[in-house]
Motif scaffolding. Sequence first.
Motif, PDB file in Angstrom:
ATOM      1  N   GLU A  17       0.848  -1.182   0.000  1.00  0.00           N
ATOM      2  CA  GLU A  17       0.000   0.000   0.000  1.00  0.00           C
ATOM      3  C   GLU A  17       0.891   1.242   0.000  1.00  0.00           C
ATOM      4  O   GLU A  17       2.062   1.180   0.399  1.00  0.00           O
ATOM      5  CB  GLU A  17      -0.919   0.023   1.223  1.00  0.00           C
ATOM      6  N   HIS A  19       1.783   4.573   1.701  1.00  0.00           N
ATOM      7  CA  HIS A  19       1.576   5.147   3.031  1.00  0.00           C
ATOM      8  C   HIS A  19       2.689   6.146   3.322  1.00  0.00           C
ATOM      9  O   HIS A  19       3.882   5.827   3.208  1.00  0.00           O
ATOM     10  CB  HIS A  19       1.569   4.040   4.083  1.00  0.00           C
ATOM     11  N   TRP A  23       5.980   3.129  -0.532  1.00  0.00           N
ATOM     12  CA  TRP A  23       5.359   1.818  -0.525  1.00  0.00           C
ATOM     13  C   TRP A  23       5.717   1.081   0.752  1.00  0.00           C
ATOM     14  O   TRP A  23       6.849   1.134   1.216  1.00  0.00           O
ATOM     15  CB  TRP A  23       5.818   0.998  -1.728  1.00  0.00           C
ATOM     16  N   TYR A  26       1.370  -4.350   2.990  1.00  0.00           N
ATOM     17  CA  TYR A  26      -0.047  -4.161   3.299  1.00  0.00           C
ATOM     18  C   TYR A  26      -0.314  -4.596   4.736  1.00  0.00           C
ATOM     19  O   TYR A  26       0.026  -5.709   5.143  1.00  0.00           O
ATOM     20  CB  TYR A  26      -0.883  -4.982   2.317  1.00  0.00           C
ATOM     21  N   ILE A  83      -4.834   0.198  -8.111  1.00  0.00           N
ATOM     22  CA  ILE A  83      -4.804   1.309  -7.155  1.00  0.00           C
ATOM     23  C   ILE A  83      -5.032   2.605  -7.922  1.00  0.00           C
ATOM     24  O   ILE A  83      -4.413   2.841  -8.955  1.00  0.00           O
ATOM     25  CB  ILE A  83      -3.463   1.393  -6.408  1.00  0.00           C
ATOM     26  N   GLY A 112      -4.436   3.404  -0.239  1.00  0.00           N
ATOM     27  CA  GLY A 112      -4.056   2.350   0.687  1.00  0.00           C
ATOM     28  C   GLY A 112      -4.967   1.149   0.648  1.00  0.00           C
ATOM     29  O   GLY A 112      -4.892   0.294   1.538  1.00  0.00           O
ATOM     30  N   THR A 113      -5.841   1.074  -0.377  1.00  0.00           N
ATOM     31  CA  THR A 113      -6.817  -0.008  -0.442  1.00  0.00           C
ATOM     32  C   THR A 113      -6.791  -0.641  -1.830  1.00  0.00           C
ATOM     33  O   THR A 113      -7.687  -0.437  -2.648  1.00  0.00           O
ATOM     34  CB  THR A 113      -8.224   0.523  -0.106  1.00  0.00           C
ATOM     35  N   TYR A 164      -8.855   0.174   3.734  1.00  0.00           N
ATOM     36  CA  TYR A 164      -8.876  -1.290   3.697  1.00  0.00           C
ATOM     37  C   TYR A 164     -10.288  -1.855   3.546  1.00  0.00           C
ATOM     38  O   TYR A 164     -10.470  -3.075   3.635  1.00  0.00           O
ATOM     39  CB  TYR A 164      -8.243  -1.915   4.946  1.00  0.00           C
TER      40      TYR A 164
END
Length: 344
Positions: A17, A19, A23, A26, A83, A112-113, A164
């Motif tokens: 993900e 963040h 990267w 996850y 994404i 992030g999902t 998520y």
Amino acid sequence: MITIFDPRQLSHAPLRELHNGGWTDYNETPDRAATILAAVGPAIPPRDHGMGPLAAVHDAAYLEFLQVAHRDWIAAGRAGDAIGYTWPVVGRRNLDLTRIDARLGRYSYDAGTPITADSWTAAYWSAQTALTALDMVAQDRQRAAFALCRPPGHHAGADYLGGYCFINNAAVVAAEARRRGLGPVAILDVDYHHGNGTQDIFAADPDMLFVSIHADPATDYPFYWGHADECGTGAGIGTTLNLPLPRGADWAGYQPALDRALAAIAAFGTRLLIVSFGADTFAGDPISHFAFERDDFTRLAARLAAMNVSSVVVMEGGYATAELGDNVAAFLSDGAWKCGMEIE
């Protein structure tokens, strides 16, 4: 307490993900559900209630998107997980968009999902898990039931994913419970992060109470929702209660907010309580900043059980995977929750 879970919920396994500008692995891994199941099992499989309860909460075009997004990503010549990278922050119109990048932005709000080839299957059975927990309470006369939902749901809105979350399991259960005449229904969200999707879905609904105790969005995700002055919109004003707390809150700091939350739930005349339960309030959680110890989860359960209303516990967050199973087991361990206690 009866636990419901389906192994197909483990199939959603993104690699990474985005963040804080880079990267990272996850966080919402299949191991989360596996460690919970090992601590609280055995579980019974969910019943398939079909698409109807999901469609009662989520936009039809959004549900269709979830089912084809990864296929269309691959068809566009991409590899890996789908994404988004462009989001319409203003003037979000219902455009007829064909390019997968545009639709990812239309139906999500963060990077992030990721969507994998198996995300829809996992999310679908996560929702069916929550609906089956409702069956246990409504039809099989259990006082409470635990839906081991994975992926979680409380950040998903009627037509967007994020945090998520793809299908809002708590909202699906709440709407279905009301349809069955089990109301008044209240939702109590005790995840570290605000349940922005749940709030959004019911913000204008005068017959659904949403109460959330969470980290102050001035400092923590999801930032744009969950401030104390958000109390609902239109006819729903007064049926949303946000109780944000500062980072570092421990049980002593949490209790006054919990007192307010439970008072509001009681004043609403609640007959069925949906608990969006996140164990990311734990002091050792890697992406959260409250200071619960394991015994505090049992204390929280005891306070909820003392409400003496039927309850469906829906799993949300919690990312200290090594401790997660034991923390969830501590929450479910109070005698008032135990399997077999029937509603009088």
